[in-house]
Motif scaffolding. Structure first.
Motif, short mmCIF file in Angstrom:
data_model
loop_
_atom_site.label_atom_id
_atom_site.label_comp_id
_atom_site.label_asym_id
_atom_site.label_seq_id
_atom_site.Cartn_x
_atom_site.Cartn_y
_atom_site.Cartn_z
N LEU A 15 0.82 -1.21 0.00
CA LEU A 15 0.00 0.00 0.00
C LEU A 15 0.86 1.26 0.00
O LEU A 15 0.53 2.25 -0.66
N VAL A 26 -0.81 3.61 7.23
CA VAL A 26 -1.41 2.33 6.89
C VAL A 26 -1.64 1.51 8.17
O VAL A 26 -0.89 0.63 8.52
N THR A 31 -9.26 3.08 6.03
CA THR A 31 -10.00 2.67 4.83
C THR A 31 -9.18 3.06 3.60
O THR A 31 -8.53 4.11 3.59
N LEU A 32 -9.24 2.19 2.59
CA LEU A 32 -8.40 2.40 1.41
C LEU A 32 -8.80 3.66 0.66
O LEU A 32 -7.96 4.46 0.29
N GLN A 33 -10.10 3.82 0.41
CA GLN A 33 -10.51 4.98 -0.37
C GLN A 33 -10.62 6.24 0.48
O GLN A 33 -10.22 7.31 0.04
N LEU A 36 -6.79 6.50 2.73
CA LEU A 36 -5.54 6.39 1.96
C LEU A 36 -5.68 6.90 0.52
O LEU A 36 -4.74 6.80 -0.27
N ALA A 38 -7.17 5.85 -2.16
CA ALA A 38 -7.01 4.92 -3.29
C ALA A 38 -8.09 5.19 -4.34
O ALA A 38 -9.25 5.41 -4.00
N PHE A 43 -6.44 -0.02 -7.19
CA PHE A 43 -6.79 -1.38 -6.73
C PHE A 43 -6.10 -2.43 -7.59
O PHE A 43 -5.65 -3.46 -7.09
N ILE A 46 -2.55 -2.52 -6.49
CA ILE A 46 -2.45 -3.22 -5.21
C ILE A 46 -2.55 -4.74 -5.44
O ILE A 46 -1.77 -5.52 -4.89
N THR A 114 -11.15 -1.85 4.46
CA THR A 114 -10.01 -1.41 5.28
C THR A 114 -8.75 -2.20 4.99
O THR A 114 -8.78 -3.22 4.29
N VAL A 115 -7.66 -1.73 5.57
CA VAL A 115 -6.38 -2.44 5.45
C VAL A 115 -6.53 -3.83 6.06
O VAL A 115 -6.03 -4.82 5.53
N MET A 118 -7.97 -6.20 3.70
CA MET A 118 -6.97 -6.66 2.71
C MET A 118 -6.13 -7.79 3.30
O MET A 118 -5.84 -8.77 2.64
#
Lengths: 129, 184
Positions: A15, A26, A31-33, A36, A38, A43, A46, A114-115, A118
Protein backbone atom coordinates in the motif's frame (compact mmCIF):
# COMPACT_ATOMS: atom_id res chain seq x y z
CA UNK A 1 1.75 -19.88 6.02
CA UNK A 2 3.05 -16.47 7.12
CA UNK A 3 1.94 -15.06 10.47
CA UNK A 4 -0.64 -12.25 10.71
CA UNK A 5 2.19 -9.81 11.45
CA UNK A 6 4.11 -10.89 8.36
CA UNK A 7 1.00 -10.54 6.22
CA UNK A 8 0.30 -7.09 7.61
CA UNK A 9 3.89 -5.98 6.97
CA UNK A 10 3.73 -7.03 3.31
CA UNK A 11 0.27 -5.56 2.77
CA UNK A 12 1.52 -2.34 4.35
CA UNK A 13 4.52 -2.28 2.03
CA UNK A 14 2.28 -2.87 -1.01
CA UNK A 15 0.00 0.00 0.00
CA UNK A 16 2.89 2.37 0.75
CA UNK A 17 4.36 1.68 -2.72
CA UNK A 18 1.07 1.75 -4.62
CA UNK A 19 -0.49 4.78 -2.95
CA UNK A 20 2.56 6.82 -2.00
CA UNK A 21 1.41 7.05 1.63
CA UNK A 22 3.52 6.93 4.78
CA UNK A 23 3.92 3.65 6.62
CA UNK A 24 2.29 4.99 9.78
CA UNK A 25 -0.84 5.96 7.83
CA UNK A 26 -1.41 2.33 6.89
CA UNK A 27 -3.07 1.13 10.09
CA UNK A 28 -5.40 -1.90 10.17
CA UNK A 29 -8.45 0.36 10.58
CA UNK A 30 -7.57 2.77 7.75
CA UNK A 31 -10.00 2.67 4.83
CA UNK A 32 -8.40 2.40 1.41
CA UNK A 33 -10.51 4.98 -0.37
CA UNK A 34 -11.36 7.27 2.52
CA UNK A 35 -8.15 7.42 4.52
CA UNK A 36 -5.54 6.39 1.96
CA UNK A 37 -7.08 8.04 -1.12
CA UNK A 38 -7.01 4.92 -3.29
CA UNK A 39 -8.64 5.33 -6.70
CA UNK A 40 -10.00 2.55 -8.87
CA UNK A 41 -6.77 2.01 -10.87
CA UNK A 42 -4.87 1.78 -7.59
CA UNK A 43 -6.79 -1.38 -6.73
CA UNK A 44 -5.31 -3.07 -9.79
CA UNK A 45 -1.84 -1.92 -8.75
CA UNK A 46 -2.45 -3.22 -5.21
CA UNK A 47 -3.69 -6.55 -6.58
CA UNK A 48 -0.53 -6.95 -8.73
CA UNK A 49 1.69 -6.13 -5.76
CA UNK A 50 -0.10 -8.60 -3.49
CA UNK A 51 0.21 -11.30 -6.16
CA UNK A 52 3.96 -10.72 -6.27
CA UNK A 53 4.46 -10.40 -2.52
CA UNK A 54 2.55 -13.57 -1.65
CA UNK A 55 3.01 -15.53 -4.88
CA UNK A 56 -0.72 -15.84 -5.45
CA UNK A 57 -3.03 -15.19 -8.43
CA UNK A 58 -5.97 -12.88 -7.87
CA UNK A 59 -8.69 -12.92 -10.49
CA UNK A 60 -11.01 -10.04 -11.25
CA UNK A 61 -13.94 -9.83 -8.84
CA UNK A 62 -12.21 -11.88 -6.14
CA UNK A 63 -11.25 -8.96 -3.94
CA UNK A 64 -14.15 -6.80 -4.94
CA UNK A 65 -17.18 -8.61 -6.42
CA UNK A 66 -18.31 -5.98 -8.93
CA UNK A 67 -20.55 -8.54 -10.64
CA UNK A 68 -22.82 -8.71 -7.57
CA UNK A 69 -22.94 -4.94 -7.27
CA UNK A 70 -24.07 -4.53 -10.87
CA UNK A 71 -26.57 -7.41 -10.85
CA UNK A 72 -30.19 -6.19 -10.74
CA UNK A 73 -31.15 -9.39 -8.91
CA UNK A 74 -29.14 -8.15 -5.92
CA UNK A 75 -29.38 -4.38 -6.22
CA UNK A 76 -32.38 -2.09 -6.21
CA UNK A 77 -32.37 1.72 -6.02
CA UNK A 78 -28.64 1.76 -5.47
CA UNK A 79 -28.88 -0.52 -2.44
CA UNK A 80 -27.88 -4.14 -2.07
CA UNK A 81 -30.84 -6.33 -1.00
CA UNK A 82 -30.80 -9.14 1.57
CA UNK A 83 -29.97 -11.77 -1.02
CA UNK A 84 -27.13 -9.60 -2.30
CA UNK A 85 -25.76 -9.18 1.24
CA UNK A 86 -25.82 -12.95 1.71
CA UNK A 87 -23.99 -13.36 -1.61
CA UNK A 88 -21.40 -10.72 -0.66
CA UNK A 89 -20.75 -12.44 2.67
CA UNK A 90 -20.24 -15.70 0.84
CA UNK A 91 -17.79 -14.13 -1.63
CA UNK A 92 -16.06 -11.85 0.90
CA UNK A 93 -15.65 -13.93 4.05
CA UNK A 94 -12.45 -11.98 4.70
CA UNK A 95 -14.19 -8.60 5.04
CA UNK A 96 -16.13 -7.18 7.94
CA UNK A 97 -19.41 -6.16 6.31
CA UNK A 98 -21.31 -5.19 9.46
CA UNK A 99 -21.02 -1.43 8.84
CA UNK A 100 -22.06 -1.91 5.24
CA UNK A 101 -25.09 -3.98 6.22
CA UNK A 102 -26.59 -1.12 8.20
CA UNK A 103 -26.53 1.14 5.11
CA UNK A 104 -25.95 -1.09 2.06
CA UNK A 105 -25.52 1.61 -0.61
CA UNK A 106 -23.54 0.14 -3.46
CA UNK A 107 -20.93 2.91 -3.58
CA UNK A 108 -20.24 2.58 0.14
CA UNK A 109 -18.82 -0.94 -0.10
CA UNK A 110 -15.56 0.14 -1.68
CA UNK A 111 -15.28 3.11 0.65
CA UNK A 112 -15.49 0.90 3.73
CA UNK A 113 -12.81 -1.58 2.71
CA UNK A 114 -10.01 -1.41 5.28
CA UNK A 115 -6.38 -2.44 5.45
CA UNK A 116 -7.48 -5.21 7.81
CA UNK A 117 -9.90 -6.46 5.15
CA UNK A 118 -6.97 -6.66 2.71
CA UNK A 119 -4.97 -8.70 5.24
CA UNK A 120 -8.03 -10.91 5.73
CA UNK A 121 -8.26 -11.36 1.98
CA UNK A 122 -4.62 -12.48 1.74
CA UNK A 123 -5.06 -14.92 4.66
CA UNK A 124 -8.16 -16.30 2.97
CA UNK A 125 -6.31 -16.73 -0.34
CA UNK A 126 -3.27 -18.35 1.29
CA UNK A 127 -5.48 -20.77 3.25
CA UNK A 128 -7.27 -21.74 0.03
CA UNK A 129 -4.05 -22.24 -1.94
CA UNK B 1 5.79 19.43 -33.98
CA UNK B 2 4.28 15.95 -33.82
CA UNK B 3 3.93 14.40 -30.41
CA UNK B 4 6.26 11.47 -31.21
CA UNK B 5 8.72 10.67 -28.44
CA UNK B 6 10.11 7.42 -29.78
CA UNK B 7 11.90 7.77 -33.13
CA UNK B 8 12.09 4.14 -34.03
CA UNK B 9 11.38 0.74 -32.59
CA UNK B 10 14.27 -1.70 -32.92
CA UNK B 11 12.51 -4.64 -31.31
CA UNK B 12 8.85 -5.30 -30.69
CA UNK B 13 7.54 -8.62 -29.43
CA UNK B 14 3.78 -8.40 -29.05
CA UNK B 15 2.51 -9.02 -25.54
CA UNK B 16 6.04 -9.11 -24.15
CA UNK B 17 8.55 -6.30 -24.64
CA UNK B 18 9.79 -3.59 -26.98
CA UNK B 19 12.85 -1.43 -27.51
CA UNK B 20 12.71 1.99 -29.07
CA UNK B 21 15.30 4.69 -29.75
CA UNK B 22 15.08 8.46 -29.39
CA UNK B 23 17.78 10.78 -30.69
CA UNK B 24 18.41 14.16 -29.12
CA UNK B 25 19.77 17.05 -31.19
CA UNK B 26 20.60 20.68 -30.60
CA UNK B 27 18.03 21.74 -33.19
CA UNK B 28 15.21 20.30 -31.09
CA UNK B 29 13.00 23.21 -30.16
CA UNK B 30 12.13 21.90 -26.72
CA UNK B 31 15.77 22.07 -25.69
CA UNK B 32 16.15 25.79 -26.35
CA UNK B 33 16.25 27.65 -23.09
CA UNK B 34 16.37 24.40 -21.14
CA UNK B 35 18.90 25.40 -19.83
CA UNK B 36 20.77 28.25 -21.54
CA UNK B 37 24.38 27.15 -22.14
CA UNK B 38 23.74 23.67 -20.73
CA UNK B 39 20.93 22.27 -22.90
CA UNK B 40 19.37 19.04 -21.70
CA UNK B 41 16.36 16.96 -22.72
CA UNK B 42 13.62 17.61 -20.13
CA UNK B 43 13.03 14.54 -18.02
CA UNK B 44 9.27 14.95 -18.42
CA UNK B 45 9.73 14.21 -22.13
CA UNK B 46 11.76 11.12 -21.29
CA UNK B 47 8.79 10.01 -19.19
CA UNK B 48 6.56 10.61 -22.21
CA UNK B 49 8.86 8.52 -24.41
CA UNK B 50 8.79 5.70 -21.87
CA UNK B 51 5.00 5.91 -21.74
CA UNK B 52 4.68 5.87 -25.54
CA UNK B 53 6.96 2.84 -25.88
CA UNK B 54 5.01 0.91 -23.25
CA UNK B 55 1.65 2.30 -24.37
CA UNK B 56 2.05 1.05 -27.94
CA UNK B 57 2.95 -2.35 -26.54
CA UNK B 58 -0.07 -2.49 -24.25
CA UNK B 59 -2.45 -1.17 -26.92
CA UNK B 60 -1.45 -4.04 -29.19
CA UNK B 61 -2.70 -6.50 -26.59
CA UNK B 62 -6.15 -5.13 -27.28
CA UNK B 63 -5.76 -5.06 -31.07
CA UNK B 64 -4.90 -1.31 -31.14
CA UNK B 65 -8.65 -0.80 -31.00
CA UNK B 66 -9.46 -0.02 -27.41
CA UNK B 67 -9.17 2.92 -25.09
CA UNK B 68 -5.88 2.26 -23.35
CA UNK B 69 -4.64 5.25 -21.38
CA UNK B 70 -1.80 5.98 -19.01
CA UNK B 71 -3.24 5.72 -15.51
CA UNK B 72 -0.21 6.42 -13.35
CA UNK B 73 3.52 6.14 -12.86
CA UNK B 74 3.99 4.10 -9.71
CA UNK B 75 7.73 4.63 -9.88
CA UNK B 76 9.87 7.08 -11.81
CA UNK B 77 13.51 7.90 -11.16
CA UNK B 78 16.02 9.85 -13.22
CA UNK B 79 19.75 9.66 -12.83
CA UNK B 80 21.60 12.15 -14.97
CA UNK B 81 20.97 14.70 -17.72
CA UNK B 82 20.62 13.78 -21.38
CA UNK B 83 22.51 16.11 -23.74
CA UNK B 84 22.19 16.84 -27.46
CA UNK B 85 24.16 14.26 -29.52
CA UNK B 86 23.06 11.48 -27.22
CA UNK B 87 20.49 8.78 -27.85
CA UNK B 88 18.08 7.15 -25.48
CA UNK B 89 16.97 3.56 -25.70
CA UNK B 90 13.65 2.73 -24.06
CA UNK B 91 13.09 -0.86 -23.05
CA UNK B 92 9.53 -1.64 -22.03
CA UNK B 93 8.41 -4.96 -20.60
CA UNK B 94 4.85 -5.93 -19.80
CA UNK B 95 4.65 -7.20 -16.24
CA UNK B 96 1.17 -8.24 -15.29
CA UNK B 97 -2.02 -7.66 -17.23
CA UNK B 98 -5.62 -8.18 -16.24
CA UNK B 99 -8.68 -7.18 -18.20
CA UNK B 100 -8.84 -3.81 -16.44
CA UNK B 101 -5.28 -2.80 -17.26
CA UNK B 102 -1.60 -3.63 -17.38
CA UNK B 103 1.60 -2.80 -15.56
CA UNK B 104 4.88 -2.18 -17.41
CA UNK B 105 8.47 -1.64 -16.41
CA UNK B 106 10.47 0.70 -18.63
CA UNK B 107 14.14 1.63 -18.54
CA UNK B 108 15.85 4.40 -20.46
CA UNK B 109 19.51 3.95 -21.33
CA UNK B 110 21.47 6.97 -22.53
CA UNK B 111 24.35 6.54 -25.00
CA UNK B 112 26.79 9.19 -26.14
CA UNK B 113 30.34 10.42 -26.11
CA UNK B 114 30.72 9.58 -22.46
CA UNK B 115 29.60 5.98 -22.96
CA UNK B 116 26.46 4.32 -21.70
CA UNK B 117 24.45 4.83 -18.51
CA UNK B 118 21.03 4.09 -17.14
CA UNK B 119 19.12 7.35 -17.25
CA UNK B 120 15.65 6.44 -15.96
CA UNK B 121 13.49 3.66 -14.60
CA UNK B 122 9.72 3.71 -14.53
CA UNK B 123 6.86 1.51 -13.56
CA UNK B 124 3.75 2.53 -15.47
CA UNK B 125 0.12 1.54 -15.19
CA UNK B 126 -2.20 1.57 -18.15
CA UNK B 127 -5.97 1.36 -17.75
CA UNK B 128 -8.40 -0.07 -20.23
CA UNK B 129 -11.31 2.35 -20.05
CA UNK B 130 -13.76 0.30 -22.07
CA UNK B 131 -13.41 -3.38 -22.77
CA UNK B 132 -14.52 -6.04 -25.17
CA UNK B 133 -15.60 -6.25 -28.79
CA UNK B 134 -18.87 -4.41 -28.23
CA UNK B 135 -17.20 -1.67 -26.29
CA UNK B 136 -19.21 0.05 -23.60
CA UNK B 137 -17.36 3.32 -24.30
CA UNK B 138 -20.43 5.23 -25.49
CA UNK B 139 -22.40 4.24 -22.40
CA UNK B 140 -19.56 5.63 -20.27
CA UNK B 141 -19.51 8.86 -22.25
CA UNK B 142 -16.11 8.09 -23.77
CA UNK B 143 -14.95 8.38 -27.38
CA UNK B 144 -15.05 5.10 -29.35
CA UNK B 145 -11.30 5.29 -30.06
CA UNK B 146 -8.25 7.36 -29.24
CA UNK B 147 -6.71 7.51 -32.71
CA UNK B 148 -7.99 7.69 -36.20
CA UNK B 149 -6.90 4.32 -37.76
CA UNK B 150 -5.14 6.09 -40.66
CA UNK B 151 -3.10 8.24 -38.24
CA UNK B 152 -2.36 5.28 -36.03
CA UNK B 153 -1.11 3.08 -38.85
CA UNK B 154 1.14 5.92 -40.06
CA UNK B 155 2.58 6.30 -36.58
CA UNK B 156 3.26 2.57 -36.39
CA UNK B 157 4.92 2.60 -39.83
CA UNK B 158 6.99 5.71 -39.16
CA UNK B 159 8.33 4.25 -35.93
CA UNK B 160 9.09 0.89 -37.53
CA UNK B 161 6.66 -1.23 -35.56
CA UNK B 162 5.65 -3.22 -38.65
CA UNK B 163 9.28 -3.55 -39.74
CA UNK B 164 10.42 -5.25 -36.54
CA UNK B 165 7.17 -6.31 -34.85
CA UNK B 166 6.61 -10.01 -34.29
CA UNK B 167 4.21 -12.08 -32.23
CA UNK B 168 5.52 -14.45 -29.62
CA UNK B 169 5.42 -17.33 -32.14
CA UNK B 170 7.78 -15.33 -34.37
CA UNK B 171 5.21 -14.42 -37.06
CA UNK B 172 5.28 -10.85 -38.38
CA UNK B 173 2.69 -8.29 -37.31
CA UNK B 174 0.73 -6.87 -40.26
CA UNK B 175 -1.58 -3.83 -40.31
CA UNK B 176 -4.41 -5.92 -41.76
CA UNK B 177 -4.32 -8.20 -38.68
CA UNK B 178 -5.56 -5.23 -36.67
CA UNK B 179 -8.08 -3.98 -39.21
CA UNK B 180 -5.81 -1.01 -39.98
CA UNK B 181 -5.52 0.51 -43.45
CA UNK B 182 -2.73 -1.02 -45.55
CA UNK B 183 -0.43 1.74 -46.83
CA UNK B 184 2.43 -0.26 -48.37
Amino acid sequence: MPTKEEIFAKVQEALVDALGVEEDEVTPEATLQGDLDAESIDFLDIVFRLEKAFNIKIERGELFPEDILTDTAYVADGKVNAEGIAKLKERMPFANLSAFESDPQVQKLGKQLTVQDMCGFVEYKLAKA
Amino acid sequence: MRWFWVDRFTEYVAGSHARGVKGVTLSDEFIHGHWDIYPVLPNSLIAEGMAQTAGLLVSEMYGFKELVVLAKFTKLTFNTAVRPSETLEYHATIGRALDAGAQCTVTATARGVGGEREQAVAEIFFARLATGADSDAAAKGLPARLFDPADLVRWLHVTGVFQVGVRQDGSRMQPADYGLPVLV
